[in-house]
Write an enzyme that holds these catalytic residues in place. Structure first.
Site, PDB file in Angstrom:
ATOM      1  N   CYS A 245       1.044  -1.327   0.019  1.00  0.00           N
ATOM      2  CA  CYS A 245      -0.372  -0.642  -0.215  1.00  0.00           C
ATOM      3  C   CYS A 245       0.981   0.780   0.096  1.00  0.00           C
ATOM      4  O   CYS A 245       1.946   1.274   0.494  1.00  0.00           O
ATOM      5  CB  CYS A 245      -1.190  -0.343   1.120  1.00  0.00           C
ATOM      6  SG  CYS A 245      -1.884   1.373   1.015  1.00  0.00           S
TER       7      CYS A 245
ATOM      8  N   ARG B 139     -17.956  -2.749  17.896  1.00  0.00           N
ATOM      9  CA  ARG B 139     -18.127  -3.785  17.474  1.00  0.00           C
ATOM     10  C   ARG B 139     -16.011  -4.051  18.519  1.00  0.00           C
ATOM     11  O   ARG B 139     -15.047  -2.474  18.280  1.00  0.00           O
ATOM     12  CB  ARG B 139     -16.922  -3.617  16.005  1.00  0.00           C
ATOM     13  CG  ARG B 139     -16.438  -5.233  15.778  1.00  0.00           C
ATOM     14  CD  ARG B 139     -16.176  -5.540  14.284  1.00  0.00           C
ATOM     15  NE  ARG B 139     -18.019  -5.383  13.692  1.00  0.00           N
ATOM     16  CZ  ARG B 139     -17.834  -4.381  12.717  1.00  0.00           C
ATOM     17  NH1 ARG B 139     -16.673  -3.792  12.130  1.00  0.00           N
ATOM     18  NH2 ARG B 139     -18.697  -4.161  12.317  1.00  0.00           N
TER      19      ARG B 139
ATOM     20  N   CYS C 160     -16.414  -8.558   5.268  1.00  0.00           N
ATOM     21  CA  CYS C 160     -16.000  -7.130   5.398  1.00  0.00           C
ATOM     22  C   CYS C 160     -15.157  -7.733   4.144  1.00  0.00           C
ATOM     23  O   CYS C 160     -13.748  -8.432   4.800  1.00  0.00           O
ATOM     24  CB  CYS C 160     -15.690  -6.976   6.262  1.00  0.00           C
ATOM     25  SG  CYS C 160     -14.820  -5.363   5.836  1.00  0.00           S
TER      26      CYS C 160
ATOM     27  N   CYS D 107       0.670  -0.144  10.110  1.00  0.00           N
ATOM     28  CA  CYS D 107      -0.598  -0.961   9.532  1.00  0.00           C
ATOM     29  C   CYS D 107       0.740  -1.668   8.871  1.00  0.00           C
ATOM     30  O   CYS D 107       1.760  -1.141   8.152  1.00  0.00           O
ATOM     31  CB  CYS D 107      -1.059  -0.340   8.314  1.00  0.00           C
ATOM     32  SG  CYS D 107      -2.058  -1.404   7.205  1.00  0.00           S
TER      33      CYS D 107
ATOM     34  N   CYS E  18     -19.745  -5.679   3.086  1.00  0.00           N
ATOM     35  CA  CYS E  18     -18.588  -4.059   4.012  1.00  0.00           C
ATOM     36  C   CYS E  18     -17.418  -5.105   3.271  1.00  0.00           C
ATOM     37  O   CYS E  18     -16.887  -5.107   2.263  1.00  0.00           O
ATOM     38  CB  CYS E  18     -19.106  -4.938   5.276  1.00  0.00           C
ATOM     39  SG  CYS E  18     -17.563  -3.142   5.799  1.00  0.00           S
TER      40      CYS E  18
ATOM     41  N   CYS F 249     -19.099   2.798   8.903  1.00  0.00           N
ATOM     42  CA  CYS F 249     -18.642   1.314   9.368  1.00  0.00           C
ATOM     43  C   CYS F 249     -17.405   2.402   9.597  1.00  0.00           C
ATOM     44  O   CYS F 249     -16.216   2.577   9.082  1.00  0.00           O
ATOM     45  CB  CYS F 249     -18.091   0.533   9.154  1.00  0.00           C
ATOM     46  SG  CYS F 249     -17.299  -0.313  10.286  1.00  0.00           S
TER      47      CYS F 249
ATOM     48  N   CYS G 293       0.892   4.777   7.166  1.00  0.00           N
ATOM     49  CA  CYS G 293      -0.764   4.425   8.156  1.00  0.00           C
ATOM     50  C   CYS G 293       0.794   3.430   9.184  1.00  0.00           C
ATOM     51  O   CYS G 293       1.134   2.403   8.912  1.00  0.00           O
ATOM     52  CB  CYS G 293      -1.215   3.286   7.985  1.00  0.00           C
ATOM     53  SG  CYS G 293      -2.663   4.137   6.577  1.00  0.00           S
TER      54      CYS G 293
HETATM   55  N1  SAM Z   1      -6.622   0.451   3.472  1.00  0.00           N
HETATM   56  C1  SAM Z   1      -7.595   1.004   3.395  1.00  0.00           C
HETATM   57  C2  SAM Z   1      -8.249   1.451   5.365  1.00  0.00           C
HETATM   58  O1  SAM Z   1      -6.932   2.118   5.418  1.00  0.00           O
HETATM   59  O2  SAM Z   1      -8.716   2.068   5.020  1.00  0.00           O
HETATM   60  C3  SAM Z   1      -9.633  -0.387   4.079  1.00  0.00           C
HETATM   61  C4  SAM Z   1      -7.617  -1.717   5.202  1.00  0.00           C
HETATM   62  S1  SAM Z   1      -7.450  -0.986   6.816  1.00  0.00           S
HETATM   63  C5  SAM Z   1      -6.209  -2.288   7.505  1.00  0.00           C
HETATM   64  C6  SAM Z   1      -8.653  -0.818   8.046  1.00  0.00           C
HETATM   65  C7  SAM Z   1      -8.259  -0.727   9.080  1.00  0.00           C
HETATM   66  O3  SAM Z   1      -8.064  -1.234   9.698  1.00  0.00           O
HETATM   67  C8  SAM Z   1      -7.540   0.600   9.400  1.00  0.00           C
HETATM   68  O4  SAM Z   1      -8.317   1.958   9.009  1.00  0.00           O
HETATM   69  C9  SAM Z   1      -6.678   0.110  11.404  1.00  0.00           C
HETATM   70  O5  SAM Z   1      -8.061   1.457  11.942  1.00  0.00           O
HETATM   71  C10 SAM Z   1      -7.008  -0.735  10.709  1.00  0.00           C
HETATM   72  N2  SAM Z   1      -5.780  -1.669  11.438  1.00  0.00           N
HETATM   73  C11 SAM Z   1      -5.234  -1.890  10.361  1.00  0.00           C
HETATM   74  N3  SAM Z   1      -4.177  -2.195  11.260  1.00  0.00           N
HETATM   75  C12 SAM Z   1      -3.685  -2.156  12.407  1.00  0.00           C
HETATM   76  C13 SAM Z   1      -3.348  -2.548  13.542  1.00  0.00           C
HETATM   77  N4  SAM Z   1      -2.003  -3.582  12.927  1.00  0.00           N
HETATM   78  N5  SAM Z   1      -3.695  -2.824  15.467  1.00  0.00           N
HETATM   79  C14 SAM Z   1      -5.071  -2.492  14.741  1.00  0.00           C
HETATM   80  N6  SAM Z   1      -5.932  -2.275  13.610  1.00  0.00           N
HETATM   81  C15 SAM Z   1      -5.748  -1.497  12.387  1.00  0.00           C
HETATM   82  C1  DTB Z   2     -11.493  -2.080  11.105  1.00  0.00           C
HETATM   83  O1  DTB Z   2     -11.696  -1.629  12.077  1.00  0.00           O
HETATM   84  N1  DTB Z   2     -10.275  -3.040  11.855  1.00  0.00           N
HETATM   85  C2  DTB Z   2     -10.836  -4.156  10.486  1.00  0.00           C
HETATM   86  C3  DTB Z   2     -11.587  -3.805   9.909  1.00  0.00           C
HETATM   87  N2  DTB Z   2     -11.791  -2.691  10.472  1.00  0.00           N
HETATM   88  C4  DTB Z   2     -11.066  -3.445   8.382  1.00  0.00           C
HETATM   89  C5  DTB Z   2      -9.102  -3.652  10.692  1.00  0.00           C
HETATM   90  C6  DTB Z   2      -8.224  -4.712  11.616  1.00  0.00           C
HETATM   91  C7  DTB Z   2      -6.563  -5.604  11.282  1.00  0.00           C
HETATM   92  C8  DTB Z   2      -6.149  -5.635  12.328  1.00  0.00           C
HETATM   93  C9  DTB Z   2      -4.010  -5.746  11.608  1.00  0.00           C
HETATM   94  C10 DTB Z   2      -4.641  -6.898  10.298  1.00  0.00           C
HETATM   95  O2  DTB Z   2      -4.512  -7.930  10.562  1.00  0.00           O
HETATM   96  O3  DTB Z   2      -4.099  -6.450   9.640  1.00  0.00           O
HETATM   97 FE1  SF4 Z   3      -2.877   1.140   3.286  1.00  0.00          FE
HETATM   98 FE2  SF4 Z   3      -2.709   0.232   5.724  1.00  0.00          FE
HETATM   99 FE3  SF4 Z   3      -2.804   2.726   6.069  1.00  0.00          FE
HETATM  100 FE4  SF4 Z   3      -5.079   1.243   5.462  1.00  0.00          FE
HETATM  101  S1  SF4 Z   3      -4.078   1.094   6.899  1.00  0.00           S
HETATM  102  S2  SF4 Z   3      -4.509   2.425   3.667  1.00  0.00           S
HETATM  103  S3  SF4 Z   3      -4.142  -0.881   4.186  1.00  0.00           S
HETATM  104  S4  SF4 Z   3      -1.102   1.321   4.917  1.00  0.00           S
END
Ligand code: SAM
Ligand code: DTB
Ligand code: SF4
Length: 329
Positions: free
Chosen positions: A68, A275, A112, A75, A143, A203, A72
């Site tokens: 990506c 959630r 989702c 992530c 979703c 959401c 973030c």
């Molecule tokens: N790329 C899209 C975005 O950022 O909107 C969708 C996927 S992103 C992984 C969705 C959400 O997962 C993020 O906004 C964050 O709140 C959650 N998330 C991602 N990595 C996480 C982590 N290591 N621990 C907890 N929540 C996480």
């Molecule tokens: C949300 O708030 N949490 C979910 C979903 N929306 C997309 C994602 C959690 C991701 C946790 C880290 C991972 O598995 O990569």
């Molecule tokens: Fe990309 Fe992860 Fe950020 Fe979603 S949360 S925009 S997958 S870097």
């Protein structure tokens, strides 16, 4: 103006009626309540809108993993960090449908689909709409979380059968730039506006444990509570620290502070399905049960989230049976 008319037009202070005029100070004051008072108020309000013994169950699938362009700091999927998560292509339709079929058989109500995209490219939109239509045809709620959307894309997803769009604000506005610099808070708000206007359910929630202050946590909930419509679904994630990311060494947030976050979310968005999202593996059953008492009424089921693990389905089934909690009707 007569006294009765004046009273009728004053903002309601009945906690059961959702308000959109919360101030940041009011939200902060909720966090400061004695724990037992906060928990009691949240549990009481929860019961006015929901059956407290019911839980909504969603299941995630990463349809496009890694690589990506966003940065973030939490992530595993950002190409800016060396996390060991390899970038993969968009999953084939048949594989998505197979996974959704298994999720439904395992008790999920909503499926989702998550993609590690900054935004949706025109060539990918028809592939994603076919996935949504296929999952919807299985009788599941749908979703998706695909990054930023234009207004037209939001309408196309809705037309394909999408029920919810997940797009988190993640933290309070003052802390956002500490966590991600490749986009602005306003970008997130703009996509949320496109989602609402397309008639999709929203959401939207965030993460705690990223080094933010309590004021930042209140700042996130204040943003959610003052949106033109409260999110229908409100995920609170406990950071899953990912080695290799800037937040990989973050220390865990105290469990009682996590419960406070859930309780305040319940109080400021009383009709939202809150959630208890990522991070359940790090929590005891007792802490999770306290979150349900505080107003959380949804979880992710299935052994995987997107790139990290989730409690095993059998363990969750046993846990929920012990609590005598049922799937949400
Ligand atoms: N790329 C899209 C975005 O950022 O909107 C969708 C996927 S992103 C992984 C969705 C959400 O997962 C993020 O906004 C964050 O709140 C959650 N998330 C991602 N990595 C996480 C982590 N290591 N621990 C907890 N929540 C996480
Ligand atoms: C949300 O708030 N949490 C979910 C979903 N929306 C997309 C994602 C959690 C991701 C946790 C880290 C991972 O598995 O990569
Ligand atoms: Fe990309 Fe992860 Fe950020 Fe979603 S949360 S925009 S997958 S870097």
């Amino acid at each position: 103006m007569s006294a009765s008319l004046r009273v009728a037009t004053l903002p309601s202070r009945d906690p059961a009626i959702p308000r959109h005029d919360w101030t940041l100070e009011e939200v902060e004051a909720l966090f400061e309540l004695p724990f037992m008072d906060l928990l009691f108020r949240a549990a009481e309000l929860h019961r006015q809108h929901f059956d407290p013994n019911e839980l909504q169950r969603s299941q995630l699938l990463s349809i496009k993993t890694g690589g990506c362009p966003e940065n973030c700091g939490y992530c595993s999927q950002s190409q800016s960090f060396d996390t060991g998560v390899a970038a993969s292509a968009l999953m084939p339709l048949a594989e998505v449908i197979a996974q959704a079929t298994a999720a439904k058989a395992g008790g999920a109500q909503r499926f989702c689909m998550g993609a590690a995209w900054r935004d949706v490219k025109p060539r990918d939109l028809p592939k994603v709409t076919a996935m949504i239509a296929g999952v919807k045809a299985l009788g599941l709620e749908t979703c998706a979380t695909l990054g930023m959307l234009s207004r037209d894309q939001a309408v196309a997803l809705k037309d394909a059968g999408l029920d919810y769009y997940n797009h988190n604000l993640d933290t309070g506005p003052d802390y956002y730039d500490t966590v991600v610099t490749t986009r602005a808070y306003q970008d997130r708000l703009d996509t949320l506006s496109a989602v609402r206007d397309a008639g999709l359910s929203t959401c939207c929630g965030g993460i705690i444990g990223m080094g933010e202050t309590r004021r930042d946590r209140a700042g996130l909930l204040h943003q959610l509570a003052t949106l033109p419509a409260h999110p229908e679904s409100l995920p609170i994630n406990d950071l899953v620290p990912i080695p290799g990311t800037p937040l990989g060494d973050s220390s865990a947030v105290d469990g009682l502070e996590f419960v406070r976050m859930i309780a305040v979310a319940r109080l400021v968005c009383p009709k939202a399905v809150v959630r208890l999202s990522a991070g359940r593996e790090q929590m005891s059953r007792e802490l999770q049960a306290l979150c349900f008492l505080a107003g959380a009424n949804s979880i992710f089921v299935g052994d995987r989230l997107l790139t990290t693990s989730n409690p095993a389905r059998e363990a969750d089934e046993a846990f929920l049976a012990d609590l005598k909690m049922r799937p949400m009707a």
